[in-house]
Motif scaffolding. Structure first.
Motif, PDB file in Angstrom:
ATOM      1  N   UNK A 102      12.931 -10.170   3.764  1.00 32.65           N
ATOM      2  CA  UNK A 102      14.047  -9.965   3.071  1.00 32.65           C
ATOM      3  C   UNK A 102      14.626  -8.555   3.091  1.00 32.65           C
ATOM      4  N   UNK A 103      14.519  -8.117   4.576  1.00 31.45           N
ATOM      5  CA  UNK A 103      15.181  -6.757   4.897  1.00 31.45           C
ATOM      6  C   UNK A 103      16.487  -7.120   5.541  1.00 31.45           C
ATOM      7  N   UNK A 104      17.690  -6.781   4.971  1.00 33.95           N
ATOM      8  CA  UNK A 104      19.095  -6.843   5.448  1.00 33.95           C
ATOM      9  C   UNK A 104      19.832  -5.925   5.925  1.00 33.95           C
ATOM     10  N   UNK A 105      19.193  -4.756   5.986  1.00 33.33           N
ATOM     11  CA  UNK A 105      19.918  -3.428   6.271  1.00 33.33           C
ATOM     12  C   UNK A 105      19.101  -2.854   7.688  1.00 33.33           C
ATOM     13  N   UNK A 106      19.754  -2.005   8.377  1.00 38.92           N
ATOM     14  CA  UNK A 106      19.061  -1.481   9.545  1.00 38.92           C
ATOM     15  C   UNK A 106      18.568  -2.427  10.838  1.00 38.92           C
TER      16      UNK A 106
ATOM     17  N   UNK B 220      10.517  -9.255  16.037  1.00 35.98           N
ATOM     18  CA  UNK B 220      10.986  -8.308  14.800  1.00 35.98           C
ATOM     19  C   UNK B 220      12.345  -8.843  13.830  1.00 35.98           C
ATOM     20  N   UNK B 221      13.141  -9.399  14.347  1.00 35.46           N
ATOM     21  CA  UNK B 221      14.332  -9.958  13.539  1.00 35.46           C
ATOM     22  C   UNK B 221      13.472 -11.301  12.637  1.00 35.46           C
ATOM     23  N   UNK B 222      12.644 -11.874  13.052  1.00 35.87           N
ATOM     24  CA  UNK B 222      12.017 -12.923  12.074  1.00 35.87           C
ATOM     25  C   UNK B 222      11.282 -12.395  11.111  1.00 35.87           C
ATOM     26  N   UNK B 223      10.618 -11.316  11.321  1.00 29.17           N
ATOM     27  CA  UNK B 223       9.773 -10.820  10.489  1.00 29.17           C
ATOM     28  C   UNK B 223      10.721  -9.941   9.293  1.00 29.17           C
ATOM     29  N   UNK B 224      11.813  -9.446   9.670  1.00 28.89           N
ATOM     30  CA  UNK B 224      12.910  -8.761   8.969  1.00 28.89           C
ATOM     31  C   UNK B 224      13.327  -9.774   7.924  1.00 28.89           C
TER      32      UNK B 224
ATOM     33  N   UNK C  35       0.636  -1.151   0.068  1.00 27.89           N
ATOM     34  CA  UNK C  35       0.056  -0.309  -0.023  1.00 27.89           C
ATOM     35  C   UNK C  35       0.836   1.225  -0.161  1.00 27.89           C
ATOM     36  N   UNK C  36       2.093   1.169   0.785  1.00 22.78           N
ATOM     37  CA  UNK C  36       2.782   2.306   0.783  1.00 22.78           C
ATOM     38  C   UNK C  36       3.686   2.549  -0.254  1.00 22.78           C
ATOM     39  N   UNK C  37       3.974   1.386  -1.012  1.00 23.19           N
ATOM     40  CA  UNK C  37       4.722   1.776  -2.466  1.00 23.19           C
ATOM     41  C   UNK C  37       6.228   1.364  -2.101  1.00 23.19           C
ATOM     42  N   UNK C  38       6.644   0.811  -0.834  1.00 20.69           N
ATOM     43  CA  UNK C  38       7.699   0.663  -0.344  1.00 20.69           C
ATOM     44  C   UNK C  38       8.275  -0.824  -0.348  1.00 20.69           C
ATOM     45  N   UNK C  39       9.441  -1.220  -0.644  1.00 26.02           N
ATOM     46  CA  UNK C  39       9.994  -2.523  -0.605  1.00 26.02           C
ATOM     47  C   UNK C  39      11.206  -2.735   0.640  1.00 26.02           C
ATOM     48  N   UNK C  40      11.437  -4.071   0.611  1.00 21.42           N
ATOM     49  CA  UNK C  40      12.299  -4.294   1.715  1.00 21.42           C
ATOM     50  C   UNK C  40      13.695  -3.480   1.430  1.00 21.42           C
TER      51      UNK C  40
END
Ligand code: ACO
Length: 329
Positions: A106-110, A98-102, A72-77
């Motif tokens: 497929x979010x690998x930064x932050x 949160x780390x499991x969701x990350x 909906x936000x138009x943002x990706x991992x």
């Protein structure tokens, strides 16, 4: 040149939600414990709730809600550099949900971490994300409230098991430049409180360093009720005072969905018109930290909450914890 932090705002780009497959009506609950549809509806306004089945863990619900909010936000991992999951029912003691969701997204930064403030968790998480984003340290946050309270309910205790449900809601917030006025889009102010002296009124009677079990939710319903309206209206008054706004300026009031009587009494005390209240408690029960983002998602997707609207969120929960945030959508 770096932007002055007073001009950075945490702007809502999208919300999303996800519910478990199994819907349970009051009538079905009445076959499990000594209760009735009439009693539950009259005391709480709850008509049905969703209960997580096998494989529907908090991180699974959270991940699905997050995927919808990101679409909906138009943002990706690749855009997300902060993930906060508000939950009191994590998949495991550690690692954090949160780390499991990350990882699942497929979010690998932050950075990703859980935040535990029971039913106030989502308000606390929005306020925390806002501090990160407006400091300039992070750019795009995924803030999630996700719970599987059904796993910590005592299904023999009719005074608590009829009140709660499972689910998840998510919000994408991005740091954007604002003018520093209340006409800006974004989180305009937030006010958090806690008072640990109220522990025994609402708690779980187990944990890793006490019993070594997850325990069951215990609540003195009347005691919680007695404090709820005063505490939640106090922090909303703080939000009005900090921004020079009043109840009349609100477009939407999206409270924690614990009990219709608490919601109505809080709105009435502050003079918020009934037609401005978003209520989903009848459909979802009390989903703790998930209740506000679930309600926001319902009202944003059905077209009620629109860009530019002034939205008040507030919650109160175990601890006690309580808080409010005023958001220009
Ligand atoms: N079905 C039928 N009867 C019931 C049930 C049930 N599920 N549960 C309790 N009863 C009975 C009680 O045994 C009692 O019977 P008695 O008079 O014969 O002893 C009677 O109903 C009244 O019980 P009370 O607890 O006094 O009922 P009350 O009117 O206070 O309503 C409720 C209970 C709904 C829990 C109310 O106190 C409440 O809403 N409190 C706030 C709870 C809440 O919202 N918590 C969440 C906020 S924080 C968070 O979200 C984690």
């Amino acid at each position: 040149m770096t932007r002055p932090s007073k001009c950075l705002r945490s702007v809502v780009l999208g919300v999303g939600s996800y519910l478990p497959q199994r819907r349970v009506t009051n009538a079905e609950l009445a076959t499990m414990v000594d209760t009735s549809d009439d009693w539950i509806v009259q005391r709480t306004g709850i008509k049905e709730r969703y209960l997580a089945g096998e494989g529907e863990t908090t991180s699974v619900l959270a991940t699905r809600a997050a995927q919808k909010a990101m679409a909906f936000a138009g943002r990706t991992a690749a855009d997300i550099d902060l993930v906060i999951v508000a939950t009191s029912t994590p998949d495991y003691t550690f690692p954090s949900t949160a780390t499991m969701v990350q990882a699942a997204l497929g979010i690998t930064q932050g950075v990703a971490f859980d935040l535990q403030a029971v039913c106030s968790g989502f308000v606390f998480a929005v306020a925390t994300a806002d501090k990160f984003l407006t400091s300039g340290s992070h750019k795009c946050a995924l803030v999630i409230g996700a719970e599987t309270f059904s796993r910590i309910l005592d299904w023999n205790d009719r005074t608590t098991c009829v009140l709660f449900g499972d689910g998840a809601g998510a919000m994408v917030l991005e740091a954007q430049e604002g003018e520093g006025t209340i006409a800006d889009r974004g989180v305009l102010t937030s006010h958090l409180r806690s008072d640990g002296r109220h522990r025994e009124k609402l708690f779980v009677d187990g944990g890793p360093s006490t019993t070594g079990t997850i325990g069951h939710l215990r609540m003195s319903g009347r005691e919680v009720f007695r404090h709820a309206v005063g505490m939640t209206t106090d922090v909303m008054v703080d939000a009005f005072a900090a921004t020079g706004t009043t109840a009349e300026d609100l477009d939407w009031f999206v409270p924690h969905q614990a009990n219709e009587r608490i919601i109505d009494a809080s709105a009435e005390k502050l003079g918020i018109s009934p037609e401005k209240i978003v209520k989903t408690v009848s459909l979802h029960g009390n989903t703790s930290a998930a209740s506000i983002p679930l309600a926001l998602s319902v009202a944003a997707h059905d077209g009620r909450i629109k860009a530019g609207d002034l939205v008040m969120i507030e919650a109160m929960g175990g601890g006690f914890t309580w808080g409010s945030a005023l958001i220009r959508w």
